[in-house]
Design a protein around this motif. Structure first.
Motif, PDB file in Angstrom:
ATOM      1  N   ALA A  55       0.213   6.359  -4.392  1.00  0.00           N
ATOM      2  CA  ALA A  55       2.699   6.604  -4.608  1.00  0.00           C
ATOM      3  C   ALA A  55       3.187   7.294  -3.439  1.00  0.00           C
ATOM      4  N   GLY A  56       4.504   7.263  -3.308  1.00  0.00           N
ATOM      5  CA  GLY A  56       4.669   7.168  -2.033  1.00  0.00           C
ATOM      6  C   GLY A  56       4.492   6.325  -0.333  1.00  0.00           C
ATOM      7  N   PHE A  57       3.420   5.922  -1.062  1.00  0.00           N
ATOM      8  CA  PHE A  57       3.033   4.596   0.466  1.00  0.00           C
ATOM      9  C   PHE A  57       4.473   2.862  -0.193  1.00  0.00           C
ATOM     10  N   SER A  58       4.446   3.050   0.993  1.00  0.00           N
ATOM     11  CA  SER A  58       4.963   1.388   0.420  1.00  0.00           C
ATOM     12  C   SER A  58       3.682   0.914   1.530  1.00  0.00           C
ATOM     13  N   GLU A  59       5.130  -0.825   0.996  1.00  0.00           N
ATOM     14  CA  GLU A  59       3.660  -1.971   1.925  1.00  0.00           C
ATOM     15  C   GLU A  59       3.222  -1.441   2.816  1.00  0.00           C
ATOM     16  N   ASP A  60       4.495  -1.839   3.587  1.00  0.00           N
ATOM     17  CA  ASP A  60       3.974  -1.770   5.159  1.00  0.00           C
ATOM     18  C   ASP A  60       2.689  -0.798   6.076  1.00  0.00           C
ATOM     19  N   GLU A  61       3.112   0.506   4.602  1.00  0.00           N
ATOM     20  CA  GLU A  61       2.036   2.283   5.459  1.00  0.00           C
ATOM     21  C   GLU A  61       0.253   1.754   4.711  1.00  0.00           C
ATOM     22  N   LEU A  62       0.207   0.548   3.841  1.00  0.00           N
ATOM     23  CA  LEU A  62      -1.048  -0.307   3.255  1.00  0.00           C
ATOM     24  C   LEU A  62      -1.652  -0.608   4.178  1.00  0.00           C
ATOM     25  N   ASP A  63      -2.954  -0.903   4.650  1.00  0.00           N
ATOM     26  CA  ASP A  63      -3.469  -1.368   5.317  1.00  0.00           C
ATOM     27  C   ASP A  63      -5.174  -1.950   3.996  1.00  0.00           C
ATOM     28  N   VAL A  64      -4.754  -3.555   3.829  1.00  0.00           N
ATOM     29  CA  VAL A  64      -6.531  -3.598   2.868  1.00  0.00           C
ATOM     30  C   VAL A  64      -7.203  -4.483   4.487  1.00  0.00           C
ATOM     31  N   GLU A  65      -8.407  -4.448   4.482  1.00  0.00           N
ATOM     32  CA  GLU A  65      -9.276  -5.824   5.439  1.00  0.00           C
ATOM     33  C   GLU A  65     -10.765  -5.617   4.744  1.00  0.00           C
ATOM     34  N   LEU A  66     -11.201  -6.421   4.893  1.00  0.00           N
ATOM     35  CA  LEU A  66     -12.777  -7.246   4.110  1.00  0.00           C
ATOM     36  C   LEU A  66     -13.089  -7.385   6.098  1.00  0.00           C
ATOM     37  N   GLY A 110      -7.035 -10.767  -4.013  1.00  0.00           N
ATOM     38  CA  GLY A 110      -5.522 -10.681  -3.707  1.00  0.00           C
ATOM     39  C   GLY A 110      -5.313  -9.682  -3.253  1.00  0.00           C
ATOM     40  N   ALA A 111      -4.310  -8.682  -3.218  1.00  0.00           N
ATOM     41  CA  ALA A 111      -3.399  -7.235  -3.145  1.00  0.00           C
ATOM     42  C   ALA A 111      -1.990  -7.087  -3.912  1.00  0.00           C
ATOM     43  N   SER A 112      -1.785  -6.359  -4.477  1.00  0.00           N
ATOM     44  CA  SER A 112      -0.674  -5.871  -4.893  1.00  0.00           C
ATOM     45  C   SER A 112      -0.476  -4.335  -5.126  1.00  0.00           C
ATOM     46  N   LEU A 113       0.859  -4.005  -5.286  1.00  0.00           N
ATOM     47  CA  LEU A 113       1.229  -3.136  -4.537  1.00  0.00           C
ATOM     48  C   LEU A 113       2.501  -2.710  -6.570  1.00  0.00           C
ATOM     49  N   VAL A 114       1.742  -2.099  -7.588  1.00  0.00           N
ATOM     50  CA  VAL A 114       3.267  -1.979  -8.360  1.00  0.00           C
ATOM     51  C   VAL A 114       3.315  -0.735  -8.820  1.00  0.00           C
ATOM     52  N   ASN A 115       4.651   0.282  -9.051  1.00  0.00           N
ATOM     53  CA  ASN A 115       4.302   1.563  -9.668  1.00  0.00           C
ATOM     54  C   ASN A 115       3.292   2.457  -9.150  1.00  0.00           C
ATOM     55  N   GLY A 116       3.197   1.742  -7.778  1.00  0.00           N
ATOM     56  CA  GLY A 116       2.774   3.608  -7.006  1.00  0.00           C
ATOM     57  C   GLY A 116       1.351   3.277  -7.227  1.00  0.00           C
ATOM     58  N   LEU A 117       0.857   1.720  -7.400  1.00  0.00           N
ATOM     59  CA  LEU A 117      -0.690   1.696  -7.885  1.00  0.00           C
ATOM     60  C   LEU A 117      -1.235   0.190  -6.653  1.00  0.00           C
ATOM     61  N   LEU A 118      -1.787   0.469  -6.020  1.00  0.00           N
ATOM     62  CA  LEU A 118      -3.027  -0.535  -5.858  1.00  0.00           C
ATOM     63  C   LEU A 118      -4.163  -1.632  -5.960  1.00  0.00           C
TER      64      LEU A 118
END
Length: 154
Positions: A55-66, A110-118
């Motif tokens: 919660a409080g993070f936008s898509e631009d502030e999150l990074d998912v890396e494998l 895949g990854a998605s951000l919905v209602n503060g849950l990644l």
């Protein structure tokens, strides 16, 4: 206090399991921080989901890396409100990095951000070459031996 296990006897009777033993050894060194909280779900036989409360993070502030078999989720806030004064700050807004060790053949779907849950969707895809296959047994006659070739394995 962490107890250490000696895996030396297992090394003597196994071949190719070095990575598994390294994972077992590193399990005691797992992250102790609890931020952000997360769930790991098994959706069916081959599908999994990791859900992080961000919660409080936008898509631009999150990074998912494998990288290899390590999934790393990083969140970093851009500090643009330095002049804000909080009377009480109960919402954690700090940066984080959370790592997950994935098993072989587990891929990120895949990854998605919905209602503060990644939500990070994972899928286990076992290649045909790694699936069990039937090996025929030849008779006692020497001329009856069948040699498997690469074409037979597929």
């Amino acid at each position: 206090m962490r107890s250490s296990f000696d895996l030396t006897p297992l090394y003597r009777s196994t071949v190719g399991f070095d990575r598994v033993f390294d994972l077992l050894d590193s399990m005691g060194k797992a992250e102790t921080g609890g931020y952000p909280p997360y769930n790991i779900e098994r959706l069916d036989e081959n599908d999994y989901r990791i859900t992080l409360a961000v919660a409080g993070f936008s898509e631009d502030e999150l990074d998912v890396e494998l990288h290899e078999n390590t999934l790393t989720v990083t969140g970093s806030h851009q500090e643009d409100d330095e002049d804000r004064t909080f009377l009480y700050q109960g919402i954690a807004g700090r940066s984080f990095q959370r790592r997950f060790q994935l098993a072989e053949h587990v891929k990120v779907a895949g990854a998605s951000l919905v209602n503060g849950l990644l939500n990070v969707e994972l899928r286990r895809e076992i290649p045909e070459s790694a699936k069990p296959r039937k090996i025929s047994i030849a008779g006692e006659k020497a001329g009856n031996v069948k040699v498997l070739k690469d074409a037979d394995a597929a």
